[in-house]
Design an enzyme around this catalytic site. Structure first.
Site, PDB file in Angstrom:
ATOM      1  CG  ASP A   1      -1.916   1.183   1.198  1.00 21.84           C
ATOM      2  OD1 ASP A   1      -2.140   1.759   0.114  1.00 21.84           O
ATOM      3  OD2 ASP A   1      -2.425   1.535   2.282  1.00 21.84           O
TER       4      ASP A   1
ATOM      5  CD  GLN B   1      -2.451  -1.478   4.407  1.00 22.56           C
ATOM      6  OE1 GLN B   1      -3.467  -1.600   3.745  1.00 22.56           O
ATOM      7  NE2 GLN B   1      -1.788  -0.345   4.465  1.00 22.56           N
TER       8      GLN B   1
ATOM      9  CG  ASP C   1      -2.729   6.678   7.159  1.00 27.05           C
ATOM     10  OD1 ASP C   1      -3.053   7.309   6.141  1.00 27.05           O
ATOM     11  OD2 ASP C   1      -2.896   5.448   7.284  1.00 27.05           O
TER      12      ASP C   1
ATOM     13  CD  GLU D   1      -6.204   9.764   5.280  1.00 25.59           C
ATOM     14  OE1 GLU D   1      -6.452   9.569   4.078  1.00 25.59           O
ATOM     15  OE2 GLU D   1      -5.574   8.948   5.989  1.00 25.59           O
TER      16      GLU D   1
ATOM     17  CG  HIS E   1      -0.877  10.480  -0.728  1.00 26.34           C
ATOM     18  ND1 HIS E   1      -1.432  11.433   0.073  1.00 26.34           N
ATOM     19  CD2 HIS E   1      -0.916   9.321  -0.025  1.00 26.34           C
ATOM     20  CE1 HIS E   1      -1.797  10.873   1.229  1.00 26.34           C
ATOM     21  NE2 HIS E   1      -1.502   9.607   1.179  1.00 26.34           N
ATOM     22  CG  ASP E   2      -4.677   8.417  -0.466  1.00 29.60           C
ATOM     23  OD1 ASP E   2      -3.776   7.613  -0.799  1.00 29.60           O
ATOM     24  OD2 ASP E   2      -4.936   8.695   0.719  1.00 29.60           O
TER      25      ASP E   2
ATOM     26  CG  ASP F   1      -7.502  -2.051  11.652  1.00 29.66           C
ATOM     27  OD1 ASP F   1      -6.894  -2.016  10.575  1.00 29.66           O
ATOM     28  OD2 ASP F   1      -8.623  -1.529  11.827  1.00 29.66           O
TER      29      ASP F   1
ATOM     30  CG  ASN G   1      -6.151   2.017  11.349  1.00 28.44           C
ATOM     31  OD1 ASN G   1      -7.007   1.879  12.204  1.00 28.44           O
ATOM     32  ND2 ASN G   1      -6.187   1.364  10.197  1.00 28.44           N
ATOM     33  CG  HIS G   2      -2.757   0.022   8.993  1.00 33.11           C
ATOM     34  ND1 HIS G   2      -3.721   0.948   8.647  1.00 33.11           N
ATOM     35  CD2 HIS G   2      -1.718   0.272   8.147  1.00 33.11           C
ATOM     36  CE1 HIS G   2      -3.290   1.695   7.654  1.00 33.11           C
ATOM     37  NE2 HIS G   2      -2.064   1.312   7.336  1.00 33.11           N
TER      38      HIS G   2
ATOM     39  NE  ARG H   1      -1.737  11.956   5.701  1.00 33.80           N
ATOM     40  CZ  ARG H   1      -2.138  10.756   5.326  1.00 33.80           C
ATOM     41  NH1 ARG H   1      -1.530   9.661   5.771  1.00 33.80           N
ATOM     42  NH2 ARG H   1      -3.148  10.618   4.504  1.00 33.80           N
TER      43      ARG H   1
END
Length: 564
Positions: A66, A174, A206, A254, A322-323, A176, A108-109, A204
């Site tokens: 990812d 990934q 995520d 985010e 970037h997404d 969690d 998160n992961h 930043r």
């Protein structure tokens, strides 16, 4: 009275943030992969165009399922990008040029190749088992919750070795993290402390809502928070205690949620959680407005911005990142409008909810529309964030799969591999964009010599933005006008104001508007041209505008010491 010194204390309120994918920015070794030393070589270029803060996408060791957000070592530097020495040199040079650096913090992961998860899946009583979220019962169909529906059919995966399911809101590679576990929170704090000690100016953060989402843990986890947002307060408190370097460090979150829900992630009136948040709601309403050539959706978004937040809380504005350009906060028919306008072909879309395109392709290369959009970015109340290559008008490469279509090598010149690398083209980590936005037409070297280029336009906008802290700090008021395609808004900080006009339509127009709180005869000085005006006896003026035109009007005050 406005004090210019305040802009240094809360530097992020009028920063210019620039996001870099290390892998695709500049290859300094001829390996075909970008690296940290390559970025260091371009710090002067970035400072020259007005960047004041770099955001580095993940450079940690990773299987890269990812784009590096599946991290196998949160303390490491992927050897393809360099080592810790290269990272420290980058921080040192950036700080010397007045540029701060923030990095991605993924709470998160982890990757399924992380040592914690490898240990956790060995047995149900392993000490690391509780670092992740497990369940013994079949979760059933959770396909409607998958973030990547094209690749995953749910958010739980069966681990055959232990016969239990583990949670993953993103890819099954990934898993969690269980952020309700105090040990996990301690690990993340230690991680933050490590990078802060190396000189970063913040993070930043995520996928924040997923990281504190404890609904999946109810009845399963003895560590469940009394209130999930307590974890963000913990992180903010730790950040403030440990921050070093040039002033306060930040957490830019985010959080893809409507405005009213974002308030809680700031910490409400206490401002004790995220320092900044991306404004996804305004971003999506902006593209709806562009699709309709009607400013109303954007005006609605600005009016819905929460009021009463402390000055320590700030929104970050962006056009692309970037997404994919997600449209999931819009109604279904509104989503279709945006997707049809800017991604008419199926391969331009991603996961049914967004666009895997950069702005020049979406606007068919119209330089007027592009320049107006970036003027709008720099004048929306908040802090502008740009993705690498936006400053020269780079396009996407739809031959590259998924979201990586917008993460192609930076186009430095018209030469081999766009000046990104001396390696063989077959050895590049990602293919260079081709076609009308390829490097023979769009590159930084050429743009530097062209005074009408997007690069010079962005440089000028950044300079004027930095000279006008009311844009980043001020409260916003949408000004009514009878011209539907034009957005008129005013930002005010202390006793300083600016009036901004943007024509979302392609045809010239004349825009009448009134400023009821100002005196007749008040001058409005255009910071981007010689065409200034003043209010008449009815406190009105009429402003001529080109198709896709824009105006930055400073309300002139006798006691304002700034040059006009």
């Amino acid at each position: 009275m406005m004090r210019i010194t305040e802009t240094a204390d809360l530097w992020y309120n009028n920063a210019v943030i620039y996001c870099i994918d290390v892998e695709t920015y500049l290859d300094s070794t001829g390996s075909g992969t970008g690296d940290l030393h390559g970025i260091t070589q371009r710090i002067d270029y970035l400072a020259e165009i007005g960047v004041t803060c770099l955001w580095l996408m993940p450079f940690y060791p990773s299987p890269r399922r990812d784009n590096g957000y599946d991290i196998s070592d949160m303390y490491g530097v992927d050897s393809r990008y360099g080592d810790h020495g290269d990272f420290v040199e980058l921080i040192r040079v950036a700080h010397d040029r007045g540029v701060r650096v923030i990095i991605d913090l993924v709470i998160n992961h982890t990757s399924d190749q992380h040592p914690w998860f490898k240990a956790a899946r060995r047995s149900t009583d392993n000490p690391y088992r509780d670092y992740y979220v497990w369940r013994a019962d079949d979760p059933g169909d959770t396909s409607d919750q998958a973030m990547f529906p094209d690749e995953e059919d749910g958010i739980w995966t069966l681990d055959e070795r232990t016969g239990q399911w583990y949670l993953h809101h993103f890819l099954h590679t990934q898993p969690d993290l269980n952020t309700a576990n105090p040990q996990v929170r301690d690990e993340i704090a230690k991680l933050m402390g490590f990078w802060l000690q190396l000189g970063v100016d913040g993070f930043r953060v995520d996928a924040v809502p997923f990281a504190i989402n404890q609904r999946t843990l109810v009845g399963m986890d003895e560590h469940e928070f009394e209130e999930p947002h307590d974890y963000l307060r913990e992180l903010r408190g730790f950040l403030q205690r440990r921050a070093s370097g040039q002033g306060s460090a930040i957490m830019l979150g985010e959080v893809n949620l409507p405005h009213e829900e974002q308030v809680a992630f700031f910490g409400g009136e206490n401002s004790d959680q995220l320092t900044m948040q991306f404004d996804f709601f305004t971003n999506q309403r902006l593209f709806l407005a562009l699709a309709r050539n009607d400013a109303a959706p954007l005006a609605e978004a600005l009016r819905s911005r929460p009021t009463g937040l402390r000055i320590e809380s700030q929104y970050a504005n962006f056009l692309r990142n970037h997404d994919e350009l997600t449209v999931d906060l819009l109604d279904e028919d509104e989503q279709d409008e945006v997707l049809d306008a800017f991604g008419p072909e199926e391969d331009m879309r991603f996961a049914g909810r967004g666009l895997r395109r950069r702005l020049p392709g979406m606007f068919n290369g119209d330089p007027r529309k592009l320049k107006m959009a970036y003027s709008l970015l720099f004048t929306l109340p908040g802090t502008p964030v740009m993705f690498y290559g936006e400053e020269i008008g780079m396009g996407e490469n739809l031959d590259v799969p998924g979201r990586e279509a917008v993460r192609t090598p930076m186009q430095w010149s018209s030469g081999k591999n766009a000046g990104f690398s001396t390696a063989k083209p077959s050895q590049l980590s990602r293919a260079v964009t081709h076609g009308p936005f390829g490097p023979e037409h769009v590159n930084a070297a050429q743009a530097r010599r062209d005074q009408s280029s997007m690069l010079h336009h962005i440089t000028r906008l950044a300079k004027r933005y930095r000279e006008s802290p009311e844009l980043g700090w001020g409260d916003v008021t949408v000004i009514d006008t009878e011209v539907p395609q034009v957005l008129v808004h005013m930002t005010t900080w202390e006793n300083r104001s600016m009036v901004l006009l943007h024509n979302l339509g392609s045809e010239p127009t004349i825009v009448p508007f009134a400023l009821e709180d100002l005196e007749p005869g008040t001058p409005l000085v255009d910071l981007l041209s010689e065409e200034s005006c003043e209010l008449d006896e009815d406190r009105m003026t009429r402003m001529p505008m080109d198709g896709y035109g824009y105006r930055w009007l400073r309300v002139a005050n006798e006691d304002d010491h700034r040059l006009l």
